[in-house]
Design a protein around this motif. Structure first.
Motif, PDB file in Angstrom:
ATOM      1  N   ARG A   1      -4.116-101.655 -84.090  1.00 28.72           N
ATOM      2  CA  ARG A   1      -4.224-102.742 -83.118  1.00 28.72           C
ATOM      3  C   ARG A   1      -3.739-104.065 -83.679  1.00 28.72           C
ATOM      4  O   ARG A   1      -3.398-104.985 -82.927  1.00 28.72           O
ATOM      5  N   VAL A   2      -3.719-104.163 -84.989  1.00 24.53           N
ATOM      6  CA  VAL A   2      -3.299-105.389 -85.657  1.00 24.53           C
ATOM      7  C   VAL A   2      -2.351-105.034 -86.786  1.00 24.53           C
ATOM      8  O   VAL A   2      -2.602-104.097 -87.552  1.00 24.53           O
ATOM      9  N   THR A   3      -1.245-105.766 -86.880  1.00 21.65           N
ATOM     10  CA  THR A   3      -0.367-105.636 -88.038  1.00 21.65           C
ATOM     11  C   THR A   3      -0.660-106.790 -88.987  1.00 21.65           C
ATOM     12  O   THR A   3      -0.956-107.909 -88.552  1.00 21.65           O
ATOM     13  N   LEU A   4      -0.609-106.491 -90.279  1.00 22.55           N
ATOM     14  CA  LEU A   4      -1.011-107.470 -91.286  1.00 22.55           C
ATOM     15  C   LEU A   4       0.158-107.846 -92.174  1.00 22.55           C
ATOM     16  O   LEU A   4       0.813-106.990 -92.767  1.00 22.55           O
ATOM     17  N   GLU A   5       0.424-109.137 -92.262  1.00 24.51           N
ATOM     18  CA  GLU A   5       1.327-109.695 -93.261  1.00 24.51           C
ATOM     19  C   GLU A   5       0.440-110.168 -94.407  1.00 24.51           C
ATOM     20  O   GLU A   5      -0.369-111.083 -94.245  1.00 24.51           O
ATOM     21  N   GLU A   6       0.581-109.525 -95.568  1.00 20.56           N
ATOM     22  CA  GLU A   6      -0.316-109.779 -96.686  1.00 20.56           C
ATOM     23  C   GLU A   6       0.150-110.972 -97.508  1.00 20.56           C
ATOM     24  O   GLU A   6       1.243-110.957 -98.074  1.00 20.56           O
ATOM     25  N   LEU A   7      -0.699-111.974 -97.557  1.00 24.57           N
ATOM     26  CA  LEU A   7      -0.404-113.188 -98.290  1.00 24.57           C
ATOM     27  C   LEU A   7      -1.395-113.335 -99.446  1.00 24.57           C
ATOM     28  O   LEU A   7      -2.226-112.463 -99.680  1.00 24.57           O
ATOM     29  N   THR A   8      -1.297-114.423-100.155  1.00 20.82           N
ATOM     30  CA  THR A   8      -2.279-114.816-101.165  1.00 20.82           C
ATOM     31  C   THR A   8      -2.670-116.254-100.859  1.00 20.82           C
ATOM     32  O   THR A   8      -2.020-116.944-100.073  1.00 20.82           O
ATOM     33  N   ASN A   9      -3.731-116.718-101.504  1.00 19.75           N
ATOM     34  CA  ASN A   9      -4.159-118.091-101.235  1.00 19.75           C
ATOM     35  C   ASN A   9      -3.097-119.114-101.612  1.00 19.75           C
ATOM     36  O   ASN A   9      -2.970-120.154-100.952  1.00 19.75           O
ATOM     37  N   LEU A  10      -2.353-118.840-102.655  1.00 20.45           N
ATOM     38  CA  LEU A  10      -1.300-119.776-103.041  1.00 20.45           C
ATOM     39  C   LEU A  10      -0.051-119.597-102.198  1.00 20.45           C
ATOM     40  O   LEU A  10       0.589-120.588-101.815  1.00 20.45           O
ATOM     41  N   THR A  11       0.305-118.351-101.854  1.00 20.29           N
ATOM     42  CA  THR A  11       1.567-118.174-101.130  1.00 20.29           C
ATOM     43  C   THR A  11       1.476-118.638 -99.683  1.00 20.29           C
ATOM     44  O   THR A  11       2.491-119.077 -99.122  1.00 20.29           O
ATOM     45  N   ILE A  12       0.309-118.584 -99.044  1.00 19.06           N
ATOM     46  CA  ILE A  12       0.239-119.143 -97.697  1.00 19.06           C
ATOM     47  C   ILE A  12       0.456-120.652 -97.757  1.00 19.06           C
ATOM     48  O   ILE A  12       1.176-121.228 -96.925  1.00 19.06           O
ATOM     49  N   THR A  13      -0.110-121.291 -98.770  1.00 17.91           N
ATOM     50  CA  THR A  13       0.084-122.729 -98.933  1.00 17.91           C
ATOM     51  C   THR A  13       1.538-123.049 -99.237  1.00 17.91           C
ATOM     52  O   THR A  13       2.116-123.989 -98.676  1.00 17.91           O
ATOM     53  N   THR A  14       2.152-122.259-100.128  1.00 16.64           N
ATOM     54  CA  THR A  14       3.542-122.493-100.510  1.00 16.64           C
ATOM     55  C   THR A  14       4.481-122.302 -99.333  1.00 16.64           C
ATOM     56  O   THR A  14       5.429-123.070 -99.138  1.00 16.64           O
ATOM     57  N   ARG A  15       4.232-121.273 -98.530  1.00 13.64           N
ATOM     58  CA  ARG A  15       5.096-121.016 -97.372  1.00 13.64           C
ATOM     59  C   ARG A  15       4.963-122.115 -96.317  1.00 13.64           C
ATOM     60  O   ARG A  15       5.950-122.510 -95.685  1.00 13.64           O
ATOM     61  N   LEU A  16       3.755-122.613 -96.115  1.00 10.17           N
ATOM     62  CA  LEU A  16       3.576-123.734 -95.196  1.00 10.17           C
ATOM     63  C   LEU A  16       4.243-124.994 -95.745  1.00 10.17           C
ATOM     64  O   LEU A  16       4.828-125.779 -94.992  1.00 10.17           O
ATOM     65  N   MET A  17       4.173-125.187 -97.052  1.00  9.52           N
ATOM     66  CA  MET A  17       4.859-126.316 -97.668  1.00  9.52           C
ATOM     67  C   MET A  17       6.364-126.247 -97.418  1.00  9.52           C
ATOM     68  O   MET A  17       6.996-127.243 -97.043  1.00  9.52           O
ATOM     69  N   ALA A  18       6.933-125.049 -97.610  1.00  5.45           N
ATOM     70  CA  ALA A  18       8.367-124.888 -97.368  1.00  5.45           C
ATOM     71  C   ALA A  18       8.707-125.205 -95.910  1.00  5.45           C
ATOM     72  O   ALA A  18       9.696-125.888 -95.617  1.00  5.45           O
ATOM     73  N   GLY A  19       7.874-124.692 -94.989  1.00  9.79           N
ATOM     74  CA  GLY A  19       8.110-124.987 -93.584  1.00  9.79           C
ATOM     75  C   GLY A  19       8.022-126.466 -93.293  1.00  9.79           C
ATOM     76  O   GLY A  19       8.840-127.026 -92.549  1.00  9.79           O
ATOM     77  N   ALA A  20       7.049-127.143 -93.888  1.00  7.99           N
ATOM     78  CA  ALA A  20       6.873-128.572 -93.670  1.00  7.99           C
ATOM     79  C   ALA A  20       8.054-129.368 -94.201  1.00  7.99           C
ATOM     80  O   ALA A  20       8.436-130.402 -93.630  1.00  7.99           O
ATOM     81  N   MET A  21       8.653-128.900 -95.287  1.00  6.19           N
ATOM     82  CA  MET A  21       9.776-129.610 -95.909  1.00  6.19           C
ATOM     83  C   MET A  21      11.121-129.231 -95.310  1.00  6.19           C
ATOM     84  O   MET A  21      12.156-129.759 -95.724  1.00  6.19           O
ATOM     85  N   GLY A  22      11.122-128.307 -94.352  1.00  5.36           N
ATOM     86  CA  GLY A  22      12.371-127.905 -93.732  1.00  5.36           C
ATOM     87  C   GLY A  22      13.225-126.993 -94.594  1.00  5.36           C
ATOM     88  O   GLY A  22      14.433-126.878 -94.378  1.00  5.36           O
ATOM     89  N   LEU A  23      12.588-126.312 -95.559  1.00 11.37           N
ATOM     90  CA  LEU A  23      13.312-125.393 -96.427  1.00 11.37           C
ATOM     91  C   LEU A  23      13.271-123.983 -95.841  1.00 11.37           C
ATOM     92  O   LEU A  23      12.249-123.578 -95.282  1.00 11.37           O
TER      93      LEU A  23
END
Length: 600
Positions: free
Chosen positions: A125-147
């Protein structure tokens, strides 16, 4: 003949200066609306919703979203570091069909799998993209910076390292040869849902530490922020506390005032001592955890606390004045003392250590030994038995004058654990922080940055002969809890020490899923003794034997230790023995965990 020089009259300068004498009373257009209006205007089916984690989660907003979409199939994509109470309800209600998270399960009173999420994964019923506490932050940072992507040290070399988890490897353009580095795909949610201590009417938001993922999700969101706050303040108040503002108004779409909007999680007042905070509602969280054991019990709980409340005001009214006042009183630097006093009459007095107590105390001794021998300056403690061992060790080291600091991944630095509450992220521990930080600073820099001298201590549900740790999937494929920050530590900290109860099911030749790399795991502590690896690619050997029950000979204890391992355990030719557990060690441990949540 030259024309006379024209001058700007003094009265013009005076008029302009008068316009700037007084700051504008409000910093922009007012965006204050009821929470139901904000959800109705901003939340649409099919959206990717970033629900900020931290220590003041937007529970009021999440519950309003649940009420609004209950009985429908909106197909939300939930993005969050931890799928806890609100996220589990969204999964149970079939509001979510995709989750991007670092952890999904229970965290209080102890970390562990939750049936709701485990079943949703098993049933597809749910698909999971497995992250870590640091990588979710890093990926959001990249998105925020337009990278489009950003390099990472995390995930590489583990089973999380797949394109479906937003990870790929590229050739390092600055290195000689073909050295490859991991990169993470940028993440840009459709809407960020966040709770803050306060904001002005325009949405300049004051966030108080510890910070978790910080405000990167607000900056990365393509649709801005649905913001809830404990209270509305003036723009003049915001200016006086500008050092606490983390979200500027131009990112915010709506502001909704919902006192106790983070409940059952706490709200701190660090930096605003005159303002009211509130503690964590442990009883409420236990009740929820118990309710998730069956669909019927969970439906009844949701009927009472979510669907049965017309809005957040009704929810707070149902909590009751006495409960709210108790939570307010619990947010106090000295509140731990009264809580400990209430638990002392039932404190265990027997001198015999349980297996869990033996493992934790041996772990504390080994942590102290590794800090002395390895020159570590920080110890990052994971949740559960790991933090108890680290607390004992660092308290003893600091008493000896050793310079070493405790950290916890969500943003605790330099804290001194308070007695009476073994919960890693307790409010009492927050009060003792020397620095309020977040995932990026703690996991990315102090425990994983260049030249760090961090000893990371983690609890392992399952570990293999090379130190690889599995906290994601059992051999039958059923979901456990995910990485949290453990994967980040496995690739970043200078050294890891793991604690794991010895049994053939837990100490296995090869884990079915590598959540955390064993490359930096040097020491494994069990209730039977201590195993060590001389090199990353060399398996563990038993080097120190626990003292154990005096009725059992050394040969019997050794045979039991070997039989408790799922592989042919090598025994060091210089096998040593640990001293018996002392009364002082047991007393210290039981004062940290008087209810024996982790030590029974």
């Amino acid at each position: 003949m030259t024309a006379p020089t024209r001058e700007i009259p003094q009265q013009v300068f005076d008029a302009v200066a008068r316009q700037h004498e007084t700051l504008p009373a409000q910093g922009g257009p007012a965006k204050v609306v009821p929470l139901s209006t904000a959800v109705g205007e901003l939340v649409r089916p099919g959206m990717s919703l970033y629900m900020a984690f931290g220590h003041a989660r937007a529970h009021a907003a999440a519950f309003e979203i649940i009420r609004r979409f209950w009985g429908t199939n909106p197909g939300f994509h939930l993005i969050t570091a931890g799928v806890l109470e609100a996220g589990l309800i969204m999964v149970h209600a079939r509001l979510v069909n995709r989750v991007s998270a670092a952890y999904a399960g229970n965290t209080y009173p102890m970390p562990g799998p939750n049936r709701v999420f485990r079943d949703a994964i098993a049933e597809g019923r749910v698909t999971l993209e497995e992250l870590t506490n640091l990588t979710i932050t890093t990926r959001l940072m990249a998105g925020a910076m337009g990278l489009p992507f950003i390099p990472t040290r995390s995930i590489t070399g583990t089973d999380l390292a797949t394109p479906t988890n937003g990870y790929r490897e590229v050739v390092d353009p600055f290195a000689a040869g073909e050295r490859r580095v991991g990169v993470l795909q940028a993440m840009r949610p459709d809407l960020a849902v966040m709770h803050a201590h306060a904001a002005d009417a325009s949405g300049n938001a004051i966030l108080l530490g510890p910070y978790g993922e910080e405000a990167w999700g607000a900056c990365a969101s393509t649709g801005g922020v649905l913001l809830t706050v404990e209270r509305l303040v003036s723009t003049e108040f915001v200016r006086r506390h500008a050092h606490l503002v983390r979200i500027p108004a131009h990112l915010v779409r709506t502001v909704s005032v919902v006192p106790l909007g983070a409940h059952p999680q706490p709200m701190t007042n660090f930096g605003l001592p005159a303002e009211a905070g509130y503690g964590e509602d442990y009883a409420f969280r236990r009740e929820f955890k118990d309710a998730t054991r069956s669909d019927a019990a969970l439906d009844a709980w949701i009927s009472q606390w979510v669907l049965g409340c017309a809005d957040h005001a009704a929810y707070v009214a149902r909590l009751g004045t006495a409960r709210v006042e108790s939570l307010r009183a619990a947010f106090d630097e000295q509140a731990w003392r009264a809580a400990l006093d209430a638990k002392l009459p039932a404190l265990a007095r027997e001198a015999q250590a349980t297996d869990a107590e033996t493992m934790i105390i041996l772990g504390a001794r080994e942590i102290a030994r590794r800090v002395r021998e390895g020159g570590h300056r920080t110890v990052l403690a994971g949740a559960g038995v790991a933090n108890l061992a680290a607390w004992l060790a660092v308290s003893a080291l600091q008493a000896e004058g050793v310079e070493v600091e405790l950290m916890a991944e969500a943003g605790f630095f330099g804290y001194a654990p308070r007695l009476g509450d073994p919960y890693l992220f307790s409010v009492g521990n927050m009060f003792s922080n020397k620095m309020h930080a977040g995932f990026m600073s703690v996991l990315g820099l102090f425990a994983g940055g260049a030249g760090n001298r961090c000893l990371a201590v983690v609890g392992a549900g399952q570990i293999d002969r090379l130190g690889n740790i599995n906290s994601t999937r059992q051999s039958d494929g059923s979901f456990l809890v995910g990485s949290g920050g453990a994967n980040d530590l496995g690739n970043g900290a200078s050294e890891l020490l793991a604690l794991c109860t010895a049994s053939p099911r837990r100490l296995v030749p090869q884990v079915p899923y590598v959540t955390t790399s064993g490359q930096r795991v040097r020491t494994l502590v069990t209730q039977m003794g201590v195993l060590e690896k001389p090199a990353p690619e060399v398996g563990f050997a038993l080097t120190r034997l626990a003292a154990g029950d005096p009725a059992h000979s050394r040969e019997q204890r050794l045979a039991h230790a070997v039989a408790s391992c799922g592989w042919a355990l090598e025994v060091s030719p210089t096998l040593a023995g640990h001293e018996p557990i002392s009364a002082a060690e047991l007393a210290a441990l039981r004062l940290f965990d008087p209810e024996r949540i982790f030590t029974a």
